[in-house]
Design a protein around this motif. Structure first.
Motif, short mmCIF file in Angstrom:
data_model
loop_
_atom_site.label_atom_id
_atom_site.label_comp_id
_atom_site.label_asym_id
_atom_site.label_seq_id
_atom_site.Cartn_x
_atom_site.Cartn_y
_atom_site.Cartn_z
N VAL A 1 0.90 -1.24 -0.07
CA VAL A 1 0.04 -0.23 -0.12
C VAL A 1 0.89 1.04 0.03
N VAL A 2 2.22 1.07 0.57
CA VAL A 2 3.05 2.23 0.59
C VAL A 2 3.58 2.49 -0.82
N ALA A 3 4.01 1.23 -1.14
CA ALA A 3 4.70 1.36 -2.54
C ALA A 3 3.78 1.66 -3.65
N SER A 4 2.54 1.37 -3.70
CA SER A 4 1.58 1.65 -4.44
C SER A 4 1.02 3.08 -4.47
N ARG A 5 1.39 3.97 -3.78
CA ARG A 5 0.97 5.36 -3.41
C ARG A 5 0.61 6.21 -4.65
N ALA A 6 1.50 6.29 -5.37
CA ALA A 6 1.52 7.08 -6.62
C ALA A 6 0.26 6.52 -7.64
N ARG A 7 0.26 5.05 -7.61
CA ARG A 7 -0.61 4.25 -8.61
C ARG A 7 -2.17 4.42 -8.16
N ILE A 8 -2.34 4.28 -6.89
CA ILE A 8 -3.76 4.49 -6.14
C ILE A 8 -4.27 5.87 -6.59
N ILE A 9 -3.26 6.89 -6.02
CA ILE A 9 -3.78 8.48 -6.43
C ILE A 9 -4.13 8.55 -7.80
N LEU A 10 -3.27 8.08 -8.49
CA LEU A 10 -3.54 8.33 -10.10
C LEU A 10 -4.89 7.53 -10.52
N GLY A 11 -5.10 6.60 -9.93
CA GLY A 11 -6.21 5.95 -10.18
C GLY A 11 -7.48 6.58 -9.90
N TYR A 12 -7.48 7.20 -8.73
CA TYR A 12 -8.56 8.18 -8.23
C TYR A 12 -8.74 9.39 -9.20
N VAL A 13 -7.68 9.97 -9.46
CA VAL A 13 -7.61 11.17 -10.22
C VAL A 13 -8.39 10.89 -11.61
N THR A 14 -7.99 9.59 -11.93
CA THR A 14 -8.41 9.37 -13.64
C THR A 14 -9.89 8.91 -13.41
N VAL A 15 -10.31 8.20 -12.49
CA VAL A 15 -11.62 7.74 -12.49
C VAL A 15 -12.52 8.89 -12.16
N LEU B 1 -11.88 12.16 -13.16
CA LEU B 1 -12.00 12.72 -14.62
C LEU B 1 -12.85 12.24 -15.52
N LEU B 2 -12.58 11.00 -15.67
CA LEU B 2 -13.47 9.87 -16.68
C LEU B 2 -14.72 10.18 -16.34
N TYR B 3 -15.38 9.87 -15.09
CA TYR B 3 -16.87 10.25 -14.85
C TYR B 3 -17.37 11.45 -14.65
N ALA B 4 -16.55 12.59 -14.71
CA ALA B 4 -17.03 14.08 -14.64
C ALA B 4 -17.08 14.24 -16.06
N LEU B 5 -16.29 13.97 -16.91
CA LEU B 5 -16.22 14.32 -18.22
C LEU B 5 -17.24 13.78 -19.31
N CYS B 6 -17.57 12.31 -18.92
CA CYS B 6 -18.50 11.59 -19.57
C CYS B 6 -19.91 11.44 -18.91
N SER C 1 -16.77 3.20 -19.01
CA SER C 1 -15.53 4.05 -19.17
C SER C 1 -14.70 4.49 -17.90
N PRO C 2 -15.37 4.58 -16.84
CA PRO C 2 -14.79 5.11 -15.35
C PRO C 2 -13.88 4.10 -14.98
N LEU C 3 -14.39 2.66 -15.44
CA LEU C 3 -13.56 1.50 -14.79
C LEU C 3 -12.23 1.34 -15.39
N ALA C 4 -11.79 2.34 -16.29
CA ALA C 4 -10.62 2.16 -17.04
C ALA C 4 -9.62 2.61 -16.23
N SER C 5 -10.01 3.44 -15.15
CA SER C 5 -9.04 3.77 -13.89
C SER C 5 -8.53 2.67 -13.19
N LEU C 6 -8.85 1.35 -13.35
CA LEU C 6 -8.35 0.35 -12.77
C LEU C 6 -7.18 -0.07 -13.30
N PHE C 7 -7.08 -0.05 -14.32
CA PHE C 7 -5.52 0.05 -15.06
C PHE C 7 -4.23 0.60 -14.14
N PHE C 8 -4.66 1.86 -13.81
CA PHE C 8 -3.62 2.23 -13.06
C PHE C 8 -3.66 2.19 -11.45
N THR C 9 -4.63 1.85 -10.95
CA THR C 9 -4.96 1.30 -9.41
C THR C 9 -3.90 0.27 -9.16
#
Length: 326
Positions: free
Chosen positions: A91-105, A107-112, A241-249
């Motif tokens: 969970v510590v090593a994945s910090r950047a990926r988890i935050i990126l996943g949240y930001v991506t989802v 954006l995807l949910y808000a824009l579509c 489309s918002p589930l595409a964020s799971l590639f980064f999470t």
């Protein structure tokens, strides 16, 4: 690749080389702080899954004859204390990926889905107000004349409620991001960061459940533009489309498998077969059959099925990526 299981030189594995007493002490502290989550998620299976006590000597060499600690497929180490240590590191090593996943989802949910829904807000509110002024006889005629698979036919007076749920869904992802950032930044949550692996998939499950229900009663909303097979476009561009964020999470493989299984069951099995508009898969066959010739029918059927096959392939890729990263 830095979080791969079993590599001796990894920091996560170095943490596993602490003394057994220290590992057991941390496990007891987690149990006191996470009583509810342990009972709800894994306490019932923990004793059954714990099959060995793997330890290291002071120099870091393993005291067992095997080169690596034993593991279950997708479930982690058979030494559940070692698995807890690994999840703490992950969970510590994945910090950047988890935050990126949240930001991506977000954006995807808000824009579509979010932006598209609010572009029709004034029209739907006007229709709802007009509907409420109608006498009961006209309301029945109005509902009967609407096509199947349109939300307004079944819930004509719930526009405000629907938009409230749309806003709450976006707010849910935003609050999840805030919670993750706070847990990484604040010292008081240092021992509880593995909670991220519990509430993050829970947020996605709520998203799938809410959107699955909406999709069941609005899968023919784009019929006037794209025909009876428009539910495929609606599914891919709005609900999936918002589930595409799971590639980064970066989540454990078992969690990813559960999320993708639920997604496929809800959006490709349950809703297409059980909804007011009828069997959605039959609409694809009917659209291909109407073209007549064998070549035209096969070509149309292939073109309509390819996006759904690609969606299934992407779901499998999400799970495979999580296994590789793990």
């Amino acid at each position: 690749a830095g979080t791969r299981r079993g590599d001796k030189a990894e920091p996560g594995r170095d943490r596993a080389r602490d003394s057994d007493e220290e590992r057991l002490g941390r496990a007891r502290a987690r149990e006191k702080a996470m009583v509810f989550l342990d009972v709800l998620v894994n306490y019932g299976c923990r004793r059954w899954l714990h099959k060995e006590d793997y330890s290291f000597d002071e120099g870091g060499d393993k005291t067992r004859s095997s080169s690596r600690p034993s593991q279950y497929p997708l479930l982690g180490f058979k030494d559940r204390h070692l698995e807890d240590d690994y999840l703490e590191y992950l969970v510590v090593a994945s910090r950047a990926r988890i935050i990126l996943g949240y930001v991506t989802v977000i954006l995807l949910y808000a824009l579509c889905p979010f932006a598209v829904a609010f572009s029709f807000y004034d029209i739907l509110m006007w229709c709802e107000q007009l509907y409420q002024t109608m006498p009961d006889e006209k309301k029945e005629d109005f509902n009967e004349n609407l096509p199947e698979g349109v939300w307004f036919k079944y819930f004509p007076s719930t526009t405000s409620t629907v938009y409230a749920f749309i806003c709450l869904t976006l707010l849910m992802f935003i609050l999840g991001l805030v919670a993750v950032v706070c847990m990484y930044q604040m010292k008081r949550f240092e021992k509880h960061r593995t909670w991220i692996f519990y509430f993050t998939p829970a947020i996605y499950l709520v998203f799938i459940a809410v959107n699955g229900f909406v999709f069941a009663f609005s899968n023919q909303s784009y019929n006037s533009l794209y025909g009876p097979t428009s539910w495929i476009l609606l599914l891919i561009f709005v609900y999936a489309s918002p589930l595409a964020s799971l590639f980064f999470t970066s989540l454990p493989p078992l969690v990813m498998l559960e999320l993708m299984t639920v997604f496929v069951l809800v959006f490709l099995v349950i809703v297409p077969l059980c909804n007011p508009a009828g069997n959605l898969w039959n609409l694809i066959i009917e659209a291909a059959t109407e073209l007549g010739g064998n070549y035209a029918r096969r070509s149309t059927l292939n073109n309509l099925m390819q996006p759904l096959i690609l969606l299934c392939v992407l779901a499998v890729c999400v799970v495979v990526v999580s296994v590789i990263v793990d």
